[in-house]
Design a protein around this motif. Sequence first.
Motif, mmCIF file in Angstrom:
data_model
loop_
_atom_site.group_PDB
_atom_site.id
_atom_site.type_symbol
_atom_site.label_atom_id
_atom_site.label_comp_id
_atom_site.label_asym_id
_atom_site.label_seq_id
_atom_site.Cartn_x
_atom_site.Cartn_y
_atom_site.Cartn_z
ATOM 1 N N GLY A 63 0.798 -1.223 0.000
ATOM 2 C CA GLY A 63 0.000 0.000 0.000
ATOM 3 C C GLY A 63 0.826 1.265 0.000
ATOM 4 O O GLY A 63 0.277 2.372 -0.066
ATOM 5 N N SER A 64 2.141 1.118 0.042
ATOM 6 C CA SER A 64 3.011 2.294 0.145
ATOM 7 C C SER A 64 3.133 3.029 -1.182
ATOM 8 O O SER A 64 2.972 2.449 -2.259
ATOM 9 N N PHE A 65 3.423 4.308 -1.079
ATOM 10 C CA PHE A 65 3.811 5.105 -2.252
ATOM 11 C C PHE A 65 4.920 6.047 -1.810
ATOM 12 O O PHE A 65 4.705 6.922 -0.968
ATOM 13 N N PHE A 70 11.231 2.056 5.602
ATOM 14 C CA PHE A 70 10.436 3.212 5.184
ATOM 15 C C PHE A 70 8.966 2.938 5.450
ATOM 16 O O PHE A 70 8.439 1.895 5.048
ATOM 17 N N VAL A 71 8.288 3.896 6.081
ATOM 18 C CA VAL A 71 6.870 3.726 6.360
ATOM 19 C C VAL A 71 6.181 5.079 6.366
ATOM 20 O O VAL A 71 6.769 6.090 6.776
ATOM 21 N N ALA A 103 19.210 -0.616 12.173
ATOM 22 C CA ALA A 103 18.701 0.002 10.947
ATOM 23 C C ALA A 103 18.064 1.345 11.271
ATOM 24 O O ALA A 103 17.673 1.623 12.420
ATOM 25 N N LEU A 104 17.919 2.179 10.260
ATOM 26 C CA LEU A 104 17.292 3.487 10.430
ATOM 27 C C LEU A 104 15.800 3.392 10.132
ATOM 28 O O LEU A 104 15.384 2.713 9.186
ATOM 29 N N LEU A 105 15.004 4.094 10.930
ATOM 30 C CA LEU A 105 13.566 4.171 10.712
ATOM 31 C C LEU A 105 13.262 5.481 9.991
ATOM 32 O O LEU A 105 13.594 6.568 10.490
ATOM 33 N N VAL A 106 12.645 5.364 8.816
ATOM 34 C CA VAL A 106 12.360 6.522 7.965
ATOM 35 C C VAL A 106 10.855 6.700 7.851
ATOM 36 O O VAL A 106 10.151 5.775 7.425
ATOM 37 N N PHE A 107 10.364 7.865 8.232
ATOM 38 C CA PHE A 107 8.951 8.191 8.064
ATOM 39 C C PHE A 107 8.787 9.053 6.817
ATOM 40 O O PHE A 107 9.380 10.139 6.722
ATOM 41 N N ASP A 108 7.994 8.564 5.884
ATOM 42 C CA ASP A 108 7.644 9.330 4.690
ATOM 43 C C ASP A 108 6.399 10.143 5.020
ATOM 44 O O ASP A 108 5.291 9.612 5.086
ATOM 45 N N GLU A 109 6.591 11.443 5.223
ATOM 46 C CA GLU A 109 5.474 12.342 5.519
ATOM 47 C C GLU A 109 5.260 13.334 4.380
ATOM 48 O O GLU A 109 4.810 14.452 4.585
ATOM 49 N N ILE A 141 14.925 9.504 10.296
ATOM 50 C CA ILE A 141 14.845 10.341 9.093
ATOM 51 C C ILE A 141 13.370 10.583 8.806
ATOM 52 O O ILE A 141 12.544 9.681 8.971
ATOM 53 N N LEU A 142 13.043 11.775 8.352
ATOM 54 C CA LEU A 142 11.675 12.092 7.936
ATOM 55 C C LEU A 142 11.736 12.875 6.637
ATOM 56 O O LEU A 142 12.544 13.808 6.507
ATOM 57 N N THR A 143 10.887 12.496 5.680
ATOM 58 C CA THR A 143 10.860 13.201 4.399
ATOM 59 C C THR A 143 9.588 14.029 4.289
ATOM 60 O O THR A 143 8.502 13.595 4.647
ATOM 61 N N LEU A 144 9.757 15.245 3.776
ATOM 62 C CA LEU A 144 8.669 16.200 3.568
ATOM 63 C C LEU A 144 8.703 16.681 2.131
ATOM 64 O O LEU A 144 9.739 16.658 1.482
ATOM 65 N N ALA A 145 7.559 17.164 1.649
ATOM 66 C CA ALA A 145 7.556 17.810 0.334
ATOM 67 C C ALA A 145 6.254 18.552 0.076
ATOM 68 O O ALA A 145 6.192 19.778 0.212
ATOM 69 N N LYS A 146 5.218 17.855 -0.289
ATOM 70 C CA LYS A 146 4.041 18.429 -0.939
ATOM 71 C C LYS A 146 3.625 19.818 -0.445
ATOM 72 O O LYS A 146 3.616 20.769 -1.227
ATOM 73 N N PRO A 147 3.241 19.999 0.820
ATOM 74 C CA PRO A 147 2.711 21.304 1.211
ATOM 75 C C PRO A 147 3.776 22.321 1.591
ATOM 76 O O PRO A 147 3.443 23.488 1.852
ATOM 77 N N LEU A 148 5.030 21.913 1.623
ATOM 78 C CA LEU A 148 6.051 22.703 2.307
ATOM 79 C C LEU A 148 6.208 24.117 1.762
ATOM 80 O O LEU A 148 6.343 25.068 2.538
#
Length: 465
Positions: free
Chosen positions: A196-198, A249-250, A279-285, A308-315
């Motif tokens: 279900g991930s993207f 990644f989650v 291992a590193l835990l990465v949140f895709d936000e 690690i956390l990733t951001l983009a769309k609304p930033l």
Amino acid sequence: MKASFHVHQGPRCADLLSCNVHSRRCLRRKVCRVSATAAPVKDEIGSVPNATQFTNDIISEEKKYIMQTYARPDLVFTHGEGARLYDAHGKEYLDFAAGIAVNALGHSDPRWLEAVVEQAGTLTHTSNLFHSVPQVRLAKRLVEQSFADKVFYANSGTEANEAAIKFSRKYARLQAGVDPYDAGAEAPHEVVSFTGSFHGRTLGALALTYKDAYKIPFAPGLPGARMVKYLDLDAAAAVIKKGKTAAVFVEPIQGEGGIFPASRDFLQGLRGLCDEAGALLVFDEVQCGLGRTGKLFGYQNFGVEPDILTLAKPLAGGLPIGAVLVKQKVADAMKPGDHGSTFAGNPLVTRAAEAVVDIISEPAFLESVVDKGERLRSSLREALKGNEHVKEIRGLGLITGIQLDQPAGGVVTAARDEGLIVITAGAGDVVRLVPPLTITNDDVDLAVSILASVLNSLQAQNQTV
């Protein structure tokens, strides 16, 4: 026809038909660039002259000059304001898609616009060979309000996730005690993601993405990608292993996958598994971060901090930007030359993002997101009670999914005909609602009314949606 220029002469341009400014006001003291294909400016909420021909011409030229990788309706939006979009005919639409969760402040927010115009007239781009002020100010804001110690800038969500993959793999090599620049050295490199991930459409991020239709035409993908069932901690434990796994990644809330929030137990369990495996835990936000859930960051709803956390769309409120927030141990693994980008984090986009972050991070703003999200879901549940096509309504804050028992495309089309923009998610069977965070209660009530009318009338007519 050569491009021409005219100077804006006040609140309304004298040369309306050639002005390329589509908002309801031109920018005072600015020069408008005009091209042969420029859309004419309309009266306040009027249509452009010859709207049907104008729309047909734009669509025809789009098919002629642009690669056909998107399926789009025969609709040309010419401007927007707040939570409203307007097409060439002057028809008004309530925007509950927000450019796929991008326009968090809606369209043409005056605070955002002021920041962008001021910065565009000061300094737009220098590359990352030099320091710039907005870049630093934005990073400080993000770090001071999150778990992170450092920020890396990218241009999009998929680029942010690509960077996170690279950071994770180099960190793993260093932790394994090997020379990270030795091509023959072996170290943990597997990256785990979930059904279900993207995570994006570039090859690395694509390997972590669930939908086969996105991946198979471009195989083979990134080696070392492992995928397990979302919310199944036992399945995750079977593949997250010391000496093999570099990162997990989650998405705290899956967006494209169908608006599925994770559970606190699942994310806390992943945190423990990653710690045990080194291992590193990465949140895709990319979609659920920056106020969308009613918290500034999605992880703050679950009591779990990632590495690690990733951001983009609304930033940046509609301008292209991505960001990777990392703990110091990750930042220490990366050295000059290990990763980079020409455009990422330039003064224009980071100044726009400053304005967005400053507005969204206000406690009262975030509280309003929570309240409006609860109003939206409770109103939908009441209005759609007994509708046999509606299986579940779920979400958090202002990210909501209406799970149907069949494809949702017909609902999207019917709602658009009624003046409401929504999109699909999941296997195409979820109506996704990701409106601007600035919507009003009246906007919520109107959206619910339209969706209830569409879904209930289709059920009454015994039609498939």
